[in-house]
Write an enzyme that holds these catalytic residues in place. Sequence first.
Site, mmCIF file in Angstrom:
data_model
loop_
_atom_site.group_PDB
_atom_site.id
_atom_site.type_symbol
_atom_site.label_atom_id
_atom_site.label_comp_id
_atom_site.label_asym_id
_atom_site.label_seq_id
_atom_site.Cartn_x
_atom_site.Cartn_y
_atom_site.Cartn_z
ATOM 1 C CB SER A 75 -0.957 0.025 1.199
ATOM 2 O OG SER A 75 -0.270 0.316 2.393
ATOM 3 C CE LYS A 113 -3.156 1.583 4.571
ATOM 4 N NZ LYS A 113 -2.324 0.418 4.836
#
Length: 158
Positions: A75, A113
């Site tokens: 990600s 993230k």
Amino acid sequence: MPSPTTQAQYLFRQPNLPLASSWLPIDADELVEIPLLGRVSAGMPIEACLDAGSIEVPTRMVRRNTYALRVHGNSMIDCNIFDGDVIIIERRESAENGETAVVMINDQEVTLKKFYIEKSGVRLQPANEEMPPIYLRNSDIQVLGLVMGVVRQPDLAA
């Protein structure tokens, strides 16, 4: 996709700046050992689990309360963080908008993230356009640290 190489390399983040984009070779004469505490998901959050180990990293990457985690997932590829890389973390309890952070969700799962504060709570944004952001209330998350660098060891990837 990570560039193919047989030598370990690293990316370094200067304070208050984003992660560098040019890989530097690791000089064996300037290494220090830090704890490698386990894995972090760069994808769907995974259960937090500690794993005692250590890794040698360039001295310039180490600050107070520094540790390392091995990345699992894709990600964060647009930030040059790939599956199998080792991220260097400075333990922090807060993050600014846009910083790349290790975040614990509901006291049980961890993820890597980009961190954004929004009106309704927090947005954890992947650096991969194929993956959706995660929206949470402030009370559901705990910042564990900020990414200060990335180490890529081709022979140990994934």
